[in-house]
Design a protein around this motif. Structure first.
Motif, PDB file in Angstrom:
ATOM      1  N   GLY A 184      35.124  38.922  14.359  1.00 54.90           N
ATOM      2  CA  GLY A 184      34.321  40.127  14.151  1.00 54.90           C
ATOM      3  C   GLY A 184      32.862  39.947  14.507  1.00 54.90           C
ATOM      4  O   GLY A 184      32.094  40.897  14.468  1.00 54.90           O
ATOM      5  N   GLY A 185      32.446  38.729  14.841  1.00 52.43           N
ATOM      6  CA  GLY A 185      31.065  38.481  15.250  1.00 52.43           C
ATOM      7  C   GLY A 185      30.857  38.852  16.710  1.00 52.43           C
ATOM      8  O   GLY A 185      31.771  39.267  17.408  1.00 52.43           O
ATOM      9  N   THR A 186      29.627  38.672  17.156  1.00 48.76           N
ATOM     10  CA  THR A 186      29.292  39.001  18.543  1.00 48.76           C
ATOM     11  C   THR A 186      28.983  37.724  19.307  1.00 48.76           C
ATOM     12  O   THR A 186      28.235  36.867  18.838  1.00 48.76           O
ATOM     13  N   ASP A 187      29.573  37.614  20.490  1.00 47.06           N
ATOM     14  CA  ASP A 187      29.295  36.501  21.401  1.00 47.06           C
ATOM     15  C   ASP A 187      28.649  37.062  22.656  1.00 47.06           C
ATOM     16  O   ASP A 187      28.803  38.233  22.993  1.00 47.06           O
ATOM     17  N   SER A 188      27.938  36.214  23.366  1.00 45.90           N
ATOM     18  CA  SER A 188      27.364  36.634  24.649  1.00 45.90           C
ATOM     19  C   SER A 188      27.547  35.500  25.655  1.00 45.90           C
ATOM     20  O   SER A 188      27.521  34.317  25.293  1.00 45.90           O
ATOM     21  N   TYR A 189      27.766  35.889  26.897  1.00 45.30           N
ATOM     22  CA  TYR A 189      28.006  34.939  27.984  1.00 45.30           C
ATOM     23  C   TYR A 189      27.257  35.402  29.219  1.00 45.30           C
ATOM     24  O   TYR A 189      27.101  36.594  29.466  1.00 45.30           O
ATOM     25  N   SER A 190      26.843  34.431  30.020  1.00 43.75           N
ATOM     26  CA  SER A 190      26.229  34.713  31.312  1.00 43.75           C
ATOM     27  C   SER A 190      27.085  34.043  32.375  1.00 43.75           C
ATOM     28  O   SER A 190      27.373  32.846  32.281  1.00 43.75           O
ATOM     29  N   TYR A 191      27.533  34.812  33.360  1.00 38.44           N
ATOM     30  CA  TYR A 191      28.425  34.304  34.404  1.00 38.44           C
ATOM     31  C   TYR A 191      27.799  34.445  35.781  1.00 38.44           C
ATOM     32  O   TYR A 191      27.148  35.445  36.074  1.00 38.44           O
ATOM     33  N   SER A 192      28.047  33.466  36.616  1.00 36.40           N
ATOM     34  CA  SER A 192      27.817  33.583  38.052  1.00 36.40           C
ATOM     35  C   SER A 192      29.184  33.869  38.652  1.00 36.40           C
ATOM     36  O   SER A 192      30.069  33.011  38.619  1.00 36.40           O
ATOM     37  N   CYS A 193      29.366  35.068  39.162  1.00 36.87           N
ATOM     38  CA  CYS A 193      30.673  35.485  39.668  1.00 36.87           C
ATOM     39  C   CYS A 193      30.740  35.296  41.177  1.00 36.87           C
ATOM     40  O   CYS A 193      29.777  35.559  41.894  1.00 36.87           O
ATOM     41  N   TYR A 194      31.878  34.846  41.638  1.00 36.08           N
ATOM     42  CA  TYR A 194      32.129  34.651  43.062  1.00 36.08           C
ATOM     43  C   TYR A 194      33.564  35.058  43.356  1.00 36.08           C
ATOM     44  O   TYR A 194      34.474  34.755  42.581  1.00 36.08           O
ATOM     45  N   GLN A 195      33.755  35.766  44.457  1.00 41.15           N
ATOM     46  CA  GLN A 195      35.105  36.187  44.828  1.00 41.15           C
ATOM     47  C   GLN A 195      35.204  36.343  46.340  1.00 41.15           C
ATOM     48  O   GLN A 195      34.257  36.779  46.987  1.00 41.15           O
ATOM     49  N   GLN A 196      36.345  35.956  46.871  1.00 39.65           N
ATOM     50  CA  GLN A 196      36.665  36.223  48.266  1.00 39.65           C
ATOM     51  C   GLN A 196      37.758  37.280  48.286  1.00 39.65           C
ATOM     52  O   GLN A 196      38.626  37.289  47.415  1.00 39.65           O
ATOM     53  N   GLY A 197      37.722  38.138  49.275  1.00 38.67           N
ATOM     54  CA  GLY A 197      38.770  39.146  49.393  1.00 38.67           C
ATOM     55  C   GLY A 197      38.896  39.624  50.819  1.00 38.67           C
ATOM     56  O   GLY A 197      37.988  39.457  51.631  1.00 38.67           O
ATOM     57  N   LEU A 198      40.039  40.214  51.124  1.00 35.43           N
ATOM     58  CA  LEU A 198      40.247  40.790  52.444  1.00 35.43           C
ATOM     59  C   LEU A 198      39.744  42.221  52.444  1.00 35.43           C
ATOM     60  O   LEU A 198      39.988  42.971  51.489  1.00 35.43           O
ATOM     61  N   VAL A 199      39.031  42.593  53.474  1.00 39.14           N
ATOM     62  CA  VAL A 199      38.587  43.970  53.629  1.00 39.14           C
ATOM     63  C   VAL A 199      39.849  44.825  53.753  1.00 39.14           C
ATOM     64  O   VAL A 199      40.728  44.530  54.555  1.00 39.14           O
ATOM     65  N   ASP A 225      34.034  38.655  19.031  1.00 40.72           N
ATOM     66  CA  ASP A 225      34.988  37.547  18.959  1.00 40.72           C
ATOM     67  C   ASP A 225      36.081  37.872  17.938  1.00 40.72           C
ATOM     68  O   ASP A 225      36.049  38.918  17.287  1.00 40.72           O
ATOM     69  N   SER A 226      37.048  36.997  17.807  1.00 35.59           N
ATOM     70  CA  SER A 226      38.199  37.253  16.926  1.00 35.59           C
ATOM     71  C   SER A 226      37.784  37.358  15.451  1.00 35.59           C
ATOM     72  O   SER A 226      38.478  37.985  14.657  1.00 35.59           O
ATOM     73  N   ALA A 246      36.334  39.352  33.457  1.00 30.57           N
ATOM     74  CA  ALA A 246      34.962  39.875  33.422  1.00 30.57           C
ATOM     75  C   ALA A 246      34.398  40.010  34.835  1.00 30.57           C
ATOM     76  O   ALA A 246      33.821  41.047  35.182  1.00 30.57           O
ATOM     77  N   CYS A 247      34.592  38.994  35.672  1.00 31.98           N
ATOM     78  CA  CYS A 247      34.074  39.054  37.044  1.00 31.98           C
ATOM     79  C   CYS A 247      34.817  40.103  37.867  1.00 31.98           C
ATOM     80  O   CYS A 247      34.204  40.803  38.679  1.00 31.98           O
ATOM     81  N   GLY A 248      36.122  40.240  37.664  1.00 32.60           N
ATOM     82  CA  GLY A 248      36.878  41.283  38.360  1.00 32.60           C
ATOM     83  C   GLY A 248      36.361  42.668  38.012  1.00 32.60           C
ATOM     84  O   GLY A 248      36.170  43.518  38.887  1.00 32.60           O
ATOM     85  N   ASN A 249      36.109  42.898  36.719  1.00 32.20           N
ATOM     86  CA  ASN A 249      35.544  44.187  36.283  1.00 32.20           C
ATOM     87  C   ASN A 249      34.148  44.397  36.862  1.00 32.20           C
ATOM     88  O   ASN A 249      33.788  45.507  37.260  1.00 32.20           O
ATOM     89  N   TYR A 284      29.438  45.411  27.962  1.00 28.99           N
ATOM     90  CA  TYR A 284      29.770  45.205  26.559  1.00 28.99           C
ATOM     91  C   TYR A 284      31.260  45.452  26.365  1.00 28.99           C
ATOM     92  O   TYR A 284      31.803  46.456  26.821  1.00 28.99           O
ATOM     93  N   TYR A 285      31.913  44.502  25.702  1.00 32.08           N
ATOM     94  CA  TYR A 285      33.328  44.627  25.351  1.00 32.08           C
ATOM     95  C   TYR A 285      33.410  44.706  23.833  1.00 32.08           C
ATOM     96  O   TYR A 285      33.078  43.755  23.137  1.00 32.08           O
ATOM     97  N   GLY A 286      33.848  45.842  23.316  1.00 32.91           N
ATOM     98  CA  GLY A 286      33.857  46.062  21.883  1.00 32.91           C
ATOM     99  C   GLY A 286      35.033  45.457  21.144  1.00 32.91           C
ATOM    100  O   GLY A 286      34.924  45.116  19.977  1.00 32.91           O
ATOM    101  N   GLY A 287      36.167  45.300  21.810  1.00 31.48           N
ATOM    102  CA  GLY A 287      37.354  44.868  21.088  1.00 31.48           C
ATOM    103  C   GLY A 287      37.721  43.411  21.255  1.00 31.48           C
ATOM    104  O   GLY A 287      38.477  42.869  20.457  1.00 31.48           O
ATOM    105  N   TYR A 288      37.209  42.748  22.267  1.00 32.33           N
ATOM    106  CA  TYR A 288      37.614  41.371  22.558  1.00 32.33           C
ATOM    107  C   TYR A 288      36.633  40.759  23.547  1.00 32.33           C
ATOM    108  O   TYR A 288      35.807  41.447  24.133  1.00 32.33           O
ATOM    109  N   CYS A 289      36.752  39.458  23.750  1.00 38.08           N
ATOM    110  CA  CYS A 289      35.956  38.762  24.765  1.00 38.08           C
ATOM    111  C   CYS A 289      36.871  38.467  25.959  1.00 38.08           C
ATOM    112  O   CYS A 289      37.878  37.774  25.812  1.00 38.08           O
ATOM    113  N   PRO A 290      36.552  38.992  27.131  1.00 34.57           N
ATOM    114  CA  PRO A 290      37.413  38.796  28.290  1.00 34.57           C
ATOM    115  C   PRO A 290      37.299  37.387  28.860  1.00 34.57           C
ATOM    116  O   PRO A 290      36.314  36.682  28.620  1.00 34.57           O
TER     117      PRO A 290
END
Length: 183
Positions: A46-61, A43-44, A171-174, A160-166
């Motif tokens: 210098g501490g560490t945060d953690s998140y759990s996401y349910s990611c969903y995306q639609q896209g064209l083949v 986080d900004s 995060a889901c795109g990555n 793991y993101y070392g420099g920032y929290c996305p």
């Protein structure tokens, strides 16, 4: 003599019957992807945060963007505007009459705060207007069909993101890229 006149008329119609479509064709498939992601980040302060996401995306083949292509002839124009019937949004791009394509790839599917997609699921009637020096050269429409073909489930992953929290969307795109779009 009548036969000659008829042949000349039919030949002239063939010469001017250009086909306007997307480079990748006018039948597209949409895929839905989902999965779970755990991230740790700094986080900004210098501490560490953690998140759990349910990611969903639609896209064209084949990708969420596409260019226009003119075949079976040419159109002497420098700009083309597209609008889906029933939508108030108009999308424009430079047109290269030599290659018969737009250099710009239109946003076909991505919806965000600042973007509106050209297409939606089902049948889409796309109106086009070609202009040269702001004068209308050709108008018409073509149909694009978008079908819902499959749903994909990605494997659970952690990052793991070392420099920032996305953001959630970054995060889901990555995550989906890292999972090769659940293939």
């Amino acid at each position: 003599m009548k036969l000659l006149a008829l042949l000349l008329m039919s030949f002239s119609f063939c010469v001017y019957s250009q086909t306007v479509s997307f480079e990748r064709g006018n039948t597209m498939s949409m895929v839905e992807m989902e999965g779970r992601l755990f991230i740790q980040c700094r986080d900004s302060g210098g501490g560490t945060d953690s998140y759990s996401y349910s990611c969903y995306q639609q896209g064209l083949v084949g990708g969420d963007y596409g260019a226009i292509k003119v075949t079976d002839g040419s159109i002497d124009a420098d700009w083309v505007k597209l609008q889906r019937e029933g939508s108030r949004y108009i999308k424009g791009a430079k047109f290269d009459s030599t290659s018969g394509t737009t250099g710009y790839h239109y946003n076909l599917w991505i919806r965000s705060l600042l973007q509106r997609p050209l297409l939606q699921l089902g049948e889409n009637k796309i109106k086009y207007t070609f202009t040269k020096n702001r004068q209308v050269v050709k108008e018409g429409e073509f149909t694009v069909i978008v079908t819902n073909t499959e749903s994909r489930q990605c494997n659970y992953d952690s990052m793991y993101y070392g420099g920032y929290c996305p953001s959630y969307s970054e995060a889901c795109g990555n995550y989906f890229r890292r999972q090769n779009y659940c293939k």
